[in-house]
Each structure stands twice: as C-alpha cells, then as structure tokens.
Design a protein around this motif. Structure first.
Motif, PDB file in Angstrom:
ATOM      1  N   ARG A 178      38.602 -12.765  38.449  1.00  0.00           N
ATOM      2  CA  ARG A 178      39.772 -12.456  37.625  1.00  0.00           C
ATOM      3  C   ARG A 178      40.723 -11.549  38.394  1.00  0.00           C
ATOM      4  O   ARG A 178      41.906 -11.825  38.525  1.00  0.00           O
TER       5      ARG A 178
ATOM      6  N   PHE B 118      40.466   2.271  16.087  1.00  0.00           N
ATOM      7  CA  PHE B 118      39.184   2.356  16.790  1.00  0.00           C
ATOM      8  C   PHE B 118      38.741   3.805  16.989  1.00  0.00           C
ATOM      9  O   PHE B 118      37.559   4.079  17.181  1.00  0.00           O
TER      10      PHE B 118
ATOM     11  N   GLY C  10      37.545  10.000  27.386  1.00  0.00           N
ATOM     12  CA  GLY C  10      36.918   8.719  27.708  1.00  0.00           C
ATOM     13  C   GLY C  10      37.679   7.523  27.163  1.00  0.00           C
ATOM     14  O   GLY C  10      37.729   6.474  27.792  1.00  0.00           O
ATOM     15  N   HIS C  11      38.289   7.697  25.977  1.00  0.00           N
ATOM     16  CA  HIS C  11      38.916   6.546  25.342  1.00  0.00           C
ATOM     17  C   HIS C  11      40.437   6.632  25.315  1.00  0.00           C
ATOM     18  O   HIS C  11      41.114   5.720  25.785  1.00  0.00           O
TER      19      HIS C  11
ATOM     20  N   ARG D 246      41.910   6.712  28.807  1.00  0.00           N
ATOM     21  CA  ARG D 246      41.680   5.412  29.448  1.00  0.00           C
ATOM     22  C   ARG D 246      42.665   4.368  28.915  1.00  0.00           C
ATOM     23  O   ARG D 246      43.234   3.580  29.664  1.00  0.00           O
ATOM     24  N   ASN D 247      42.881   4.372  27.584  1.00  0.00           N
ATOM     25  CA  ASN D 247      43.824   3.424  27.001  1.00  0.00           C
ATOM     26  C   ASN D 247      45.266   3.754  27.367  1.00  0.00           C
ATOM     27  O   ASN D 247      46.112   2.873  27.437  1.00  0.00           O
TER      28      ASN D 247
ATOM     29  N   LEU E 159      42.784  -1.564  35.067  1.00  0.00           N
ATOM     30  CA  LEU E 159      42.570  -0.681  33.919  1.00  0.00           C
ATOM     31  C   LEU E 159      42.637  -1.444  32.606  1.00  0.00           C
ATOM     32  O   LEU E 159      41.932  -1.141  31.663  1.00  0.00           O
ATOM     33  N   ASP E 160      43.544  -2.407  32.529  1.00  0.00           N
ATOM     34  CA  ASP E 160      43.743  -3.123  31.275  1.00  0.00           C
ATOM     35  C   ASP E 160      43.487  -4.613  31.488  1.00  0.00           C
ATOM     36  O   ASP E 160      44.336  -5.332  31.986  1.00  0.00           O
ATOM     37  N   PRO E 161      42.278  -5.067  31.127  1.00  0.00           N
ATOM     38  CA  PRO E 161      41.897  -6.455  31.388  1.00  0.00           C
ATOM     39  C   PRO E 161      42.866  -7.459  30.753  1.00  0.00           C
ATOM     40  O   PRO E 161      42.994  -8.580  31.228  1.00  0.00           O
ATOM     41  N   ARG E 162      43.561  -7.033  29.682  1.00  0.00           N
ATOM     42  CA  ARG E 162      44.462  -7.978  29.026  1.00  0.00           C
ATOM     43  C   ARG E 162      45.619  -8.352  29.940  1.00  0.00           C
ATOM     44  O   ARG E 162      46.136  -9.458  29.880  1.00  0.00           O
TER      45      ARG E 162
ATOM     46  N   ASP F 125      44.277 -10.735  32.673  1.00  0.00           N
ATOM     47  CA  ASP F 125      43.855 -12.010  32.094  1.00  0.00           C
ATOM     48  C   ASP F 125      45.044 -12.914  31.804  1.00  0.00           C
ATOM     49  O   ASP F 125      44.938 -14.127  31.840  1.00  0.00           O
TER      50      ASP F 125
ATOM     51  N   ALA G 263      40.134  -4.094  15.531  1.00  0.00           N
ATOM     52  CA  ALA G 263      40.762  -2.783  15.654  1.00  0.00           C
ATOM     53  C   ALA G 263      39.730  -1.670  15.775  1.00  0.00           C
ATOM     54  O   ALA G 263      40.068  -0.549  16.114  1.00  0.00           O
ATOM     55  N   SER G 264      38.463  -1.982  15.491  1.00  0.00           N
ATOM     56  CA  SER G 264      37.427  -0.949  15.541  1.00  0.00           C
ATOM     57  C   SER G 264      36.902  -0.725  16.947  1.00  0.00           C
ATOM     58  O   SER G 264      36.202   0.247  17.193  1.00  0.00           O
ATOM     59  N   LEU G 265      37.191  -1.655  17.856  1.00  0.00           N
ATOM     60  CA  LEU G 265      36.645  -1.537  19.207  1.00  0.00           C
ATOM     61  C   LEU G 265      37.742  -1.126  20.180  1.00  0.00           C
ATOM     62  O   LEU G 265      38.885  -1.573  20.074  1.00  0.00           O
ATOM     63  N   ASP G 266      37.364  -0.266  21.118  1.00  0.00           N
ATOM     64  CA  ASP G 266      38.291   0.135  22.181  1.00  0.00           C
ATOM     65  C   ASP G 266      38.539  -1.075  23.080  1.00  0.00           C
ATOM     66  O   ASP G 266      37.594  -1.590  23.675  1.00  0.00           O
TER      67      ASP G 266
ATOM     68  N   THR H  79      39.703  -1.428  25.940  1.00  0.00           N
ATOM     69  CA  THR H  79      39.525  -1.285  27.391  1.00  0.00           C
ATOM     70  C   THR H  79      38.060  -1.085  27.790  1.00  0.00           C
ATOM     71  O   THR H  79      37.748  -1.113  28.967  1.00  0.00           O
ATOM     72  N   TRP H  80      37.190  -0.871  26.828  1.00  0.00           N
ATOM     73  CA  TRP H  80      35.773  -0.665  27.145  1.00  0.00           C
ATOM     74  C   TRP H  80      35.010  -1.967  26.959  1.00  0.00           C
ATOM     75  O   TRP H  80      35.307  -2.749  26.063  1.00  0.00           O
TER      76      TRP H  80
ATOM     77  N   VAL I 200      34.929  -7.478  27.690  1.00  0.00           N
ATOM     78  CA  VAL I 200      35.728  -6.637  26.798  1.00  0.00           C
ATOM     79  C   VAL I 200      35.939  -7.354  25.462  1.00  0.00           C
ATOM     80  O   VAL I 200      35.795  -8.577  25.387  1.00  0.00           O
TER      81      VAL I 200
ATOM     82  N   HIS J 296      38.333  -8.471  23.601  1.00  0.00           N
ATOM     83  CA  HIS J 296      39.220  -9.604  23.314  1.00  0.00           C
ATOM     84  C   HIS J 296      38.673 -10.928  23.813  1.00  0.00           C
ATOM     85  O   HIS J 296      39.259 -11.970  23.561  1.00  0.00           O
ATOM     86  N   ARG J 297      37.519 -10.895  24.488  1.00  0.00           N
ATOM     87  CA  ARG J 297      36.907 -12.152  24.909  1.00  0.00           C
ATOM     88  C   ARG J 297      35.935 -12.696  23.864  1.00  0.00           C
ATOM     89  O   ARG J 297      35.244 -13.675  24.116  1.00  0.00           O
TER      90      ARG J 297
END
Lengths: 319, 290, 281
Positions: free
Chosen positions: A3, A214, A231-232, A235-236, A309-312, A315, B97-100, B102-103, B147, B149-150
């Motif tokens: 990817r 989240f 951590g979250h 990162r986001n 950093l951002d797989p979206r 992708d 929406a509950s999951l980050d 990027t993780w 992640v 979204h998959r």
C-alpha cells in the motif's frame, strides 16, 4: 507495505512535472533579464571580447530549447555551472553552502515543533487562562518580523548579557560545540514564528479530535487521559500538523535567506542574495535551484509521512 | 443473590435545568439482560452514562448506584476510570465512530487489556487475537493490524464488543448497539451479545428504543418516560400484560408486538401526574408480588 | 440582498479585533499620509552634532549613524512600506479575483488551466520567488511590490475560486441563468458580490505578511533603495551600531510590528464578520 509502496510511487510520479516546472523557471531567470544579461553581469568596463566569451560560455546564442536541454543535461550530471566572478565550479560551492542551510532550517524546524506542538496540546486541554496565554504567544509569534526578533535577541544575548556571539559561523567538523553555540540565536529567531503556527494548528486539530465519539469509547475502556491525548488525539491530529509543517518548510527556507544574511552564516540563502547584488546570475540560478529542490523533496517526504500516518489517505486511489 | 447493578433513587440534573432522570430504582441480577426502553430524551442513556461515570461536568448525580455492592456515586474520576473497561464496559450506537480510525483494530482491543492489566505487549496481542476470534472475526491474527475502515459496520461493532469485553467485565452497558446496522446484522450482533453473556455470565443493560430488540434478547424490561421509570416487567409480561397505560400505548402503536426492527413511535399524549401515580402504584404492586 | 443585511447586522455586533485593528491602521496610515507635515526633521538630512544621539525631547526616537532623526525616518519609512505592501495586495487582488471567478464559475477545463497555472507559482517558496523576481528585474520598491503581488496571486485566487464554487451552487444563480441572463451578467451581478467576503479577509491577512516581506527585502538591500527611508533599510543600516545605539534598531521594528498587528486584527475581525465558515483559512 505494498500500500505504502504504490502510494510512494504515485506521489513520486507527481513530483517529476513539478521538478521540471521549477527547472524551467530557474533556467529562465537569466533569459528574462531585460536588455543584455551578459552586459548587465559584466558591467560597463567589459570589452566586447569579454562579452562574447561569456555569451558563448553560457550558450546564450543558441536556441532556447537547445540551451535548456543542454543545461538540464549538465544539471542531471551534477554540473550546476560556473561562478562568473571566481570562476569556481558551482557544484562544489553549493556543496559547501548546503550543510549550513540544512542545519539552520532543520534545527529551527525541530525547535519550532518542540515548542509549538506541546504548547498546542496544552492549549487544547487547558483552561481559559492557558488559552489566553497561548493565544497571546500565537499573535506575537506571527506578528514579530523574524529578522527584527533576531536583532533583538542579539541585543539581549550578546549586547547586554554577553552570553552568545552576535554572528558568524564555525564548521561543525571543526568545533561542534562552538558550531551549535553560534546556531542558538539564528535557530531561535526562525523557530519562534514557526512555533506559533504549529501551536495554532495543534490546538485546533487536537481540540477537534477530542470532540470525536471515539474519545468517549476510549474513556469507557478506562484509558488514561494522558494516553487519550498523546496516543490518540495527537496521532489523529498528526496529518494536519504534518501538512502545516510541510507548508511552513517553504516559509522557513525563505526566512533562512534573511537570517543567514543577518547572522553572517555562509548558507545557500546568503549566497543567492550576494549573487543578486553582484549580478552573478549562474550563482543565483544554482542557489535558487538548490533551495527549491530542498523544498520539493521535503514536501514529498511530508506527503509520504501523512500517507503513513493516515491510512485513509494512502488507500485513496488504490481500491 | 445480590444484584450486580443496583440503582436506588437515582436522579440526574444538567446545570440548573429540569431533572433528566428522576428517582429511578432498578436492580439487575447476574447474567441477566435487562432492557431499558423509551423514546429519545427519556433519560435512558443518561442512566447509562451515570453508571459509567461518563456524565458531563455540568451534571449533578444523586441517589445510589452500586456495582457488585460497591457504591459508585461520589467516586473520583480516577477511581471510576479504574473500573471502566475492567468491571464495567459500554458500547455505543455507532461502532465506526467508536474506533480510532488511525489505530489498528487489534491494538484498540489490546489497549483495554493494557489499561488495566500489567501484561506484556505480546501477551495483550495474543489475548486480543483470541477475543477477535471469539466475537467472530475470521482470520483474526492476520487482521489484527488492519485499521477500522477496512471492516464492515457489523464487523466493527464486533470489534467494539471485543474491546469492551476484553477484561471480562461483570456489567456491559449497550447503548443502542444495533440501531446503526441493517436488520440481518442486527440479529447477529444481538446473538453475539446473548452468547457472550451465557459464556461469561456477563450482566447486560441494553438500552434501546426498538421493541423488536427487546423481544429478541431481554429477560426483563424497564420502560422510561421523561426521566422516570414507569414500569419494570419480564419481557413476556410486558408484551402480554402491560401495566402502565404508556406501555400499552407503546405496544398499541406497535401492533405486532415484538416486530423486529420497529421503532418506538412518539406518543403524542401528555401523561398527567394522576395517570403516572396510578401507573406507579401498579408497578409497586407488581414489584411486591414479584 | 438579504445576505448583505445579515452581514451588516453581524458586523454591528461587538467586534473588538476589528475596532482595534482599524484604529491602529488609521493611526499608522495617518502618519504615513501626512509624514511630510508630521515629521519634525527632513528624513534624509544629516546632522553631525547628532550622530547616534540617544532619544531626547527634540529627537524622541534618537538619531542614527549619520545623525538623521529616527522618528522622521520612521514616519517616511511607514509611508513607503505601507504603499508597497498595500499596492502589492491590491494588484494581486485585481488579477486574482477575476481568475478565481472564472475558475470557480466555469469549472472543467477553465478551472484546470487556471489551477495548473497557479500551481506553477507555488513551486517555489514565497520568499524565494520574490527574490527570483528581483534577481531578474533588479532591486527596487516597485519590483518588490510586483514580486509580492505575484506570490500572493495563487493564494488569493484559490480563496476566490472556493467561495465562487459555493456561491455558484445557490438557487438564485441558477435562477438568473434560467431567466436567460448572460454569463457576464450573472458573474458580475450575482456571483461576485456574494463571493468577495473571504478573499477580502484573506487580503487583509496577507497585507500583514506583505509588510514583513517588504521590510525583509529592504533589509537585504533588495527592496526600497537608499536614500529613500524604509523600515527594513533602517534596520539594515543600524545593524553595526546595535549595542551602541539600540534605538536605531528598536523603533523601526516596533513600527513594522504595529502595522502587522493592525492588519492581523483587521483580518480576524473581518473573518468574524464576512467569513464565519472559514473559507479563507
């Protein structure tokens, strides 16, 4: 991994036309000079023979396309041309100058990130007083002209407190400690303004993430507030922060041109300024090309970092 | 046996506004699935958040909420945090929406474990993979790194459930866990919750506005209206012999009874204090007999 | 029509940033315009008695290496710096607004062509592009203004394009087209007036950066040329006497900062009034 690989290849492909556009722009510098660039370069005392010789050396009597192609050909072989005043090969000159600019901008960027990002997180999670303080820092950081800030820092640290040298440079290989000591003021000068941008971006990005649903689920899992923020949320917020870092690289490289002159650092920016003053166009071209290349390469690296950093992002377009 | 969740005379007020929850008392026994139904704004989610200690700072909570005999009202945020994700867990309506984003999903499950247990990264990872398998993610070890979204919406809700139940909490609060999903997936998720409850003896507080969901999995049901708990009954009693006029109106507006996927209609009638009093008397009588 | 009324209503509310910014700019602008009358001394005349004289009643900001009155030079320097920055932004707007309107309104290949052209400008970092311009055309305030105008072109045009895109989707624009109005009439009469807000906000923010850029270029000796006083040039002149006569360096910098702050506050205030959606951010 595949990817990231395909994302990297796609992004590299976009960089080629950008590099070409930049090279055309740099190539045109000397050709766009009003009147006769060779006479402008050599001044009034030049003889017709001098002029003819330089014109021949620069290849200005051939067609524009053939000039460009041979110039580009030399460039790809690592030949940046010749300094018309010292007759020195420019590739060597730039090789000496480049590390200074890279050290200055690299350290400034790291310092700005080290100041701006934690302050931004603090601002996003802190109370109203923290918000006011950090907002004051942002407004001041953006409004103070960087070179004037540099002058004031010199006044303070080498005029009044006699702690640091006002200007000058020592090669890192010769004396690393003295090299870094002399870098403190220039780096600080460049970093304060940049830190203000990173603070502002981090604050709004982290603030936005902390409002996401989240984060509620993270709290329901019993995750500590510290981990939620670092951590979250951070990162986001990463892609937004890296995007701004990428944009600010250009601002920083521009600022370095002034700061190198102010602190007498023998970098590429100062070389370009001297080149302009002396009408030494090949030097200007080589310097502009070098700085622009750093800019394009760093922008590319930042984009790849965002994709990682951002797989979206990485992708998109593959599936 | 003492109840896992024991709420007594709980009240919640936001700032200076009217009470969002008034004098609610209910007990949920171990291994039971207790449904809390009502229209939106009836206070059912507020109760869930009150139990979890997730009410906003402006909220004032009084009364008593006991988890396995231990009082939660008045506990500090850090004391509540230690219990969240360990003794009690909560899942929400929108799994995406509950999951980050990027993780990786696996790390988000392992995170719950590592927040409460001093286990190594590798150990947490192994447990997370086992949990993914347990909630029905095929090829869990390979998908650990993926992640959110998959995954499809239903798969994401399974991952959220795995992350919530990673430490085998005694209580799971599920706030509209299937509302965002389509009907076949809804049934699968409810079956999963039901199976996990039976395998681990988890107590479930299921919050929904969907009578179909209630009929499918709940043992007992509480009906909420404007912050008050109107009646509590076994699921069978509620559908066959509703005591409160509001409940009857609900069922009447929903003639098939436990029609899967049907939503609670908004009942336009205002309920007078007298009718509420009468209904409460009926509820108390039933409680005394039960 | 109703949009304009709404904007006026919103602007009428408390907007301290805008008020402070406008007051500060009014003060600085007043000084710049009336510099020849307000300045106590000729900014270019030397006074050997006053070389590096400290601030005093007759020379409130002191005097420089050549004995010139620093306050008088700042007054005249502001005149030049504001003129260069504002004319640069105005010139940039003059080209960017039509380009953005065309790109946003017509879309498809017009948009692609304009966007590609603007991308070319963004290939180089702003300061480097400005310097490249000066390398070609030679130093001077007019060239500095032109260079600043060119580097702001893509930024302003993009903001204009985005707000045009938003406005063009509105029913009243489609309605005007349906009633048979020409493209030109629709753009000038309906799209432009409603799409200008964000670009004006952006222009005032960029004016702040233009002040800094102009000062930076003059500091490098590439902008306004001596003997014409400019704020950046003054900072360059006093560089060697910094520790002996710090007033030569302190006051011109404060003047630049005041102008930058004025534009920043105006930008923030206008954003609140004209661009609550944040298109110009």
């Amino acid at each position: 991994m595949s990817r990231m690989l395909s994302f990297t290849l796609r992004r590299l492909l976009i960089t080629i036309p950008v590099m070409l556009a930049m090279s055309v722009l740099v190539f045109m510098i000397i050709r766009l000079v009003p009147g006769d660039p060779v006479r402008t370069m050599l001044g009034f005392r030049a003889t017709d023979a001098n002029v003819a010789e330089l014109r021949d050396q620069l290849g200005l009597d051939r067609s524009l396309l053939s000039q460009y192609l041979s110039w580009l050909g030399n460039l790809l072989q690592g030949d940046l041309g010749t300094d018309i005043i010292s007759k020195a090969p420019l590739t060597e000159l730039l090789a000496q100058r480049l590390p200074v600019t890279l050290e200055l901008t690299g350290l400034s960027m790291l310092t700005a990130i080290a100041i701006g990002v934690p302050l931004g997180v603090w601002s996003a999670t802190g109370g109203p007083l923290v918000r006011r303080l950090t907002e004051g820092f942002v407004i001041l950081g953006i409004s103070i002209p960087d070179f004037w800030l540099g002058i004031m820092l010199v006044l303070l640290f080498s005029g009044i407190f006699l702690l640091l040298p006002p200007s000058g440079w020592v090669p890192f290989a010769e004396d690393p400690v003295e090299n870094l000591r002399r870098m403190i003021l220039p780096v600080l000068t460049l970093a304060v303004g940049e830190a203000a941008y990173f603070l502002r971006t981090t604050r709004s990005a982290v603030g936005t993430v902390l409002e996401q649903p989240f984060v509620t689920f993270l709290r329901a899992k019993g995750v500590s507030p510290r981990r939620i923020v670092y951590g979250h949320a951070l990162r986001n917020a990463g892609p937004s922060i890296v995007t701004v870092i990428g944009i600010q690289v250009g601002v920083l490289l521009g600022g370095a041109i002034i700061i190198e002159t102010l602190f007498a650092l023998p970098g590429v920016g100062r070389l370009v300024v001297t080149g302009i003053t002396q009408r030494n166009y090949p030097v200007v071209q080589a310097g502009v090309l070098t700085i622009a290349t750093i800019f394009i390469v760093v922008s590319l690296l930042m984009d790849l970092l965002i994709g990682w950093l951002d797989p979206r992002v990485s992708d998109a377009g593959t599936s | 046996m003492s109840p896992v969740l024991d709420i007594a005379q709980a009240g919640v007020r936001f700032g200076t506004g009217p009470a969002a929850v008034k004098d609610v008392s209910l007990r949920v026994a171990q291994g039971e699935i207790f449904g809390l139904v009502g229209e939106s704004g009836s206070g059912k989610s507020t109760i869930a958040n009150a139990v979890m200690g997730l009410l906003p700072a402006t909220a004032r909570l009084d009364g008593s909420i006991r988890l396995n005999g231990e009082e939660l009202v008045g506990l500090s945020e850090s004391a509540l945090r230690v219990r969240r994700g360990d003794e009690m867990a909560m899942i929400f309506q929108d799994a995406s929406a509950s999951l980050d984003p990027t993780w990786s999903v696996g790390d988000q499950i392992a995170e719950t474990i590592r927040a409460h247990r001093p286990v190594s990264r590798a150990e947490a990872r192994a447990r997370a993979i086992a949990l993914m398998g347990e909630v029905g993610i095929a090829d869990a070890a390979r998908r650990y790194r993926d992640v959110p979204h998959r995954f499809s919406g239903g798969m994401r809700q399974r991952i959220v459930i795995a992350a919530a139940l990673a430490n085998h909490p005694k209580l799971l609060i599920a706030d509209e866990p299937t509302t965002a999903l389509d009907v076949t997936i809804q049934a699968q998720i409810l079956e999963l919750i039901d199976r996990l409850r039976r395998d681990h003896g988890t107590t479930v507080l299921l919050i929904t506005h969907d009578l179909g969901v209630v009929g499918q999995v709940c043992d007992r049901v509480g009906v909420m209206y404007r912050g008050e708990l109107l009646e509590v009954a076994t699921t069978e009693d509620l559908f066959t012999r509703p005591a409160h006029p509001y409940t009857r109106a609900l069922l009447a507006a929903n003639p098939a009874g436990a029609v899967r996927g049907s939503r609670l209609p908004v009942i336009p009638q205002e309920w007078s204090t007298e009718s509420l009093d009468a209904a409460n008397a009926a509820r108390d009588r039933r409680a005394a007999h039960g | 029509m109703s949009a304009a009324v709404e904007i006026r209503a919103r602007r009428g509310r408390r907007n301290p940033a805008l008020i402070v910014g406008l007051a500060l700019l009014g003060l600085l602008g007043g000084i710049a315009v009336f510099a020849p009358y307000l300045a106590p001394f000729d900014p270019e005349s030397y006074d050997i008695q006053q070389i590096m004289g400290a601030p005093s009643w007759t020379h409130p900001f002191g005097s420089d290496v050549l004995g010139r009155d620093v306050m008088s030079r700042i007054f005249h320097g502001l005149r030049v710096s504001l003129l260069v920055s504002l004319s640069a932004v105005a010139a940039s707007l003059l080209v960017a607004v039509p380009l953005g309107l065309l790109a946003g309104y017509f879309g498809s290949w017009v948009d692609s062509a304009i966007s590609r052209f603007l991308d070319m400008i963004l290939v180089l970092p702003a300061m480097l592009l400005a310097i490249t311009f000066i390398a070609i055309l030679g130093p001077g305030s007019a060239v500095a203004a032109l260079a600043i105008a060119v580097i702001y072109l893509p930024i302003l045009a993009r903001v204009m394009r985005t707000s045009t895109l938003v406005v063009t989707r509105n029913d009243y624009v489609l309605g005007a087209r349906a009633r048979g109005a020409s493209h030109l009439r629709v753009i000038v009469g309906h799209v432009a007036p409603n799409a200008l807000g964000p670009v004006i906000v952006q222009a005032s923010v960029l004016s702040a950066f233009a002040m800094q850029l102009e000062a930076g270029l003059s500091f490098l000796g590439l902008g306004t040329q001596p003997p014409t006083p400019s704020l950046g040039g003054m900072l360059s002149d006093g560089r060697d006497v910094l520790t002996v006569a710090p007033w030569v360096e302190i006051f011109p910098g404060l003047a630049i900062m005041a102008a930058v702050l004025a534009f920043t506050f105006i930008g923030a205030g206008l954003r609140e009034a004209f661009d609550p959606a944040g298109v110009s951010e």
